[in-house]
Design a protein around this motif. Sequence first.
Motif, mmCIF file in Angstrom:
data_model
loop_
_atom_site.group_PDB
_atom_site.id
_atom_site.type_symbol
_atom_site.label_atom_id
_atom_site.label_comp_id
_atom_site.label_asym_id
_atom_site.label_seq_id
_atom_site.Cartn_x
_atom_site.Cartn_y
_atom_site.Cartn_z
ATOM 1 N N VAL A 7 0.874 -1.103 0.017
ATOM 2 C CA VAL A 7 -0.066 0.132 0.192
ATOM 3 C C VAL A 7 0.905 1.247 -0.005
ATOM 4 O O VAL A 7 2.030 1.289 0.770
ATOM 5 C CB VAL A 7 -0.767 0.004 1.236
ATOM 6 N N VAL A 8 0.347 2.095 -0.879
ATOM 7 C CA VAL A 8 1.060 3.393 -0.744
ATOM 8 C C VAL A 8 -0.141 4.452 -0.464
ATOM 9 O O VAL A 8 -0.999 4.412 -1.456
ATOM 10 C CB VAL A 8 1.789 3.674 -2.091
ATOM 11 N N ALA A 9 0.206 5.123 0.402
ATOM 12 C CA ALA A 9 -0.943 6.206 0.890
ATOM 13 C C ALA A 9 -0.486 7.701 0.134
ATOM 14 O O ALA A 9 0.764 7.880 0.436
ATOM 15 C CB ALA A 9 -0.979 6.451 2.298
ATOM 16 N N ASN A 10 -1.307 8.239 -0.506
ATOM 17 C CA ASN A 10 -1.198 9.506 -1.416
ATOM 18 C C ASN A 10 -2.046 10.879 -0.667
ATOM 19 O O ASN A 10 -2.751 10.490 -0.069
ATOM 20 C CB ASN A 10 -1.706 9.380 -2.524
ATOM 21 N N ARG A 11 -1.209 11.884 -0.615
ATOM 22 C CA ARG A 11 -1.756 13.093 -0.385
ATOM 23 C C ARG A 11 -1.996 12.927 1.443
ATOM 24 O O ARG A 11 -3.143 13.494 1.823
ATOM 25 C CB ARG A 11 -3.003 13.402 -0.794
ATOM 26 N N VAL A 12 -1.325 12.502 2.025
ATOM 27 C CA VAL A 12 -1.048 12.375 3.639
ATOM 28 C C VAL A 12 -0.646 13.397 4.112
ATOM 29 O O VAL A 12 0.544 14.159 3.915
ATOM 30 C CB VAL A 12 -0.367 11.158 3.961
ATOM 31 N N LYS A 13 -1.334 14.063 5.195
ATOM 32 C CA LYS A 13 -0.921 15.137 6.061
ATOM 33 C C LYS A 13 -0.379 14.809 7.481
ATOM 34 O O LYS A 13 -1.248 14.163 8.143
ATOM 35 C CB LYS A 13 -2.207 16.197 6.009
ATOM 36 N N THR A 28 -4.557 -2.624 10.244
ATOM 37 C CA THR A 28 -5.680 -4.058 10.199
ATOM 38 C C THR A 28 -5.751 -4.885 8.870
ATOM 39 O O THR A 28 -6.339 -5.622 8.870
ATOM 40 C CB THR A 28 -6.876 -3.415 10.218
ATOM 41 N N LEU A 29 -5.082 -4.310 7.778
ATOM 42 C CA LEU A 29 -4.981 -5.003 6.410
ATOM 43 C C LEU A 29 -4.291 -6.428 6.225
ATOM 44 O O LEU A 29 -4.441 -6.807 5.548
ATOM 45 C CB LEU A 29 -4.523 -3.793 5.247
ATOM 46 N N GLY A 30 -2.991 -6.158 7.251
ATOM 47 C CA GLY A 30 -2.062 -7.331 6.835
ATOM 48 C C GLY A 30 -1.068 -7.234 5.430
ATOM 49 O O GLY A 30 -0.908 -8.160 5.011
ATOM 50 N N VAL A 31 -1.197 -5.994 5.200
ATOM 51 C CA VAL A 31 -0.426 -5.630 3.772
ATOM 52 C C VAL A 31 0.776 -4.654 4.200
ATOM 53 O O VAL A 31 0.339 -3.745 4.743
ATOM 54 C CB VAL A 31 -1.361 -5.270 2.896
ATOM 55 N N PRO A 32 1.898 -4.768 3.509
ATOM 56 C CA PRO A 32 2.817 -3.851 4.013
ATOM 57 C C PRO A 32 2.272 -2.678 3.520
ATOM 58 O O PRO A 32 1.924 -2.387 2.326
ATOM 59 C CB PRO A 32 4.135 -4.391 3.321
ATOM 60 N N VAL A 33 2.570 -1.572 4.342
ATOM 61 C CA VAL A 33 2.455 0.001 3.770
ATOM 62 C C VAL A 33 3.984 0.263 3.503
ATOM 63 O O VAL A 33 4.853 0.482 4.235
ATOM 64 C CB VAL A 33 2.175 0.625 5.001
ATOM 65 N N ILE A 34 4.236 0.678 2.050
ATOM 66 C CA ILE A 34 5.545 0.628 1.664
ATOM 67 C C ILE A 34 5.874 2.153 1.454
ATOM 68 O O ILE A 34 7.003 2.564 1.385
ATOM 69 C CB ILE A 34 5.621 0.012 0.486
ATOM 70 N N GLY A 35 4.637 3.062 1.621
ATOM 71 C CA GLY A 35 5.010 4.526 1.728
ATOM 72 C C GLY A 35 3.798 5.386 1.867
ATOM 73 O O GLY A 35 2.914 5.004 1.663
ATOM 74 N N LEU A 36 4.231 6.565 2.423
ATOM 75 C CA LEU A 36 3.169 7.480 2.653
ATOM 76 C C LEU A 36 3.558 8.593 1.958
ATOM 77 O O LEU A 36 4.982 9.267 2.112
ATOM 78 C CB LEU A 36 3.148 7.943 4.123
ATOM 79 N N LEU A 37 3.088 9.205 0.884
ATOM 80 C CA LEU A 37 3.581 10.465 0.306
ATOM 81 C C LEU A 37 2.612 11.721 0.848
ATOM 82 O O LEU A 37 1.330 11.709 0.814
ATOM 83 C CB LEU A 37 2.800 10.245 -1.345
ATOM 84 N N ARG A 38 3.527 12.593 1.125
ATOM 85 C CA ARG A 38 2.873 13.865 1.330
ATOM 86 C C ARG A 38 1.954 14.662 0.582
ATOM 87 O O ARG A 38 2.033 14.371 -0.587
ATOM 88 C CB ARG A 38 3.717 14.688 2.046
ATOM 89 N N ASP A 39 1.134 15.462 1.228
ATOM 90 C CA ASP A 39 0.341 16.354 0.407
ATOM 91 C C ASP A 39 0.918 17.592 0.048
ATOM 92 O O ASP A 39 1.303 18.484 0.684
ATOM 93 C CB ASP A 39 -1.207 16.751 1.406
ATOM 94 N N THR A 40 1.381 17.566 -1.266
ATOM 95 C CA THR A 40 2.171 18.715 -1.786
ATOM 96 C C THR A 40 1.569 19.081 -2.942
ATOM 97 O O THR A 40 1.314 18.383 -3.937
ATOM 98 C CB THR A 40 3.690 18.505 -1.875
ATOM 99 N N GLN A 41 1.940 20.257 -3.461
ATOM 100 C CA GLN A 41 1.523 21.070 -4.824
ATOM 101 C C GLN A 41 2.667 20.639 -5.674
ATOM 102 O O GLN A 41 2.562 20.961 -6.911
ATOM 103 C CB GLN A 41 1.276 22.367 -4.849
ATOM 104 N N ASN A 42 3.743 19.965 -5.286
ATOM 105 C CA ASN A 42 5.006 19.727 -6.191
ATOM 106 C C ASN A 42 4.456 19.174 -7.327
ATOM 107 O O ASN A 42 4.844 19.130 -8.701
ATOM 108 C CB ASN A 42 6.104 19.129 -5.606
ATOM 109 N N TYR A 43 3.497 17.997 -7.201
ATOM 110 C CA TYR A 43 3.264 17.049 -8.050
ATOM 111 C C TYR A 43 2.261 17.988 -9.426
ATOM 112 O O TYR A 43 2.560 17.609 -10.448
ATOM 113 C CB TYR A 43 2.373 15.664 -7.711
ATOM 114 N N ALA A 44 1.583 18.706 -8.995
ATOM 115 C CA ALA A 44 0.469 19.343 -9.760
ATOM 116 C C ALA A 44 1.238 20.481 -10.425
ATOM 117 O O ALA A 44 1.089 20.479 -11.828
ATOM 118 C CB ALA A 44 -0.363 20.207 -9.056
#
Length: 77
Positions: A7-13, A28-44
């Motif tokens: 799982v990669v979570a996107n736009r995390v504050k 609770t998912l039993g799946v590795p969380v491999i990344g949390l990407l911050r909420d930034t305007q850089n992508y846009a």
Amino acid sequence: EKVKLGVVANRVKDHTKATEHLQEFLDTLGVPVIGLLRDTQNYAHLAAHGLSLWDVPPHKVDKDLAQWRPILDWLAR
């Protein structure tokens, strides 16, 4: 057995209740969380110019590149 799922979570504050609840849910998912990407305007801003994080000087997007490192490492395994 041949499928890698993570799982990669996107736009995390950082430091918000929403992020706290998200983390609790992900646990609770039993799946590795491999990344949390911050909420930034850089992508846009970059996408508007047809660019990615890797197309600009690293010092301009250092926080974002650092968040991508574990994701890229996980994918390379």
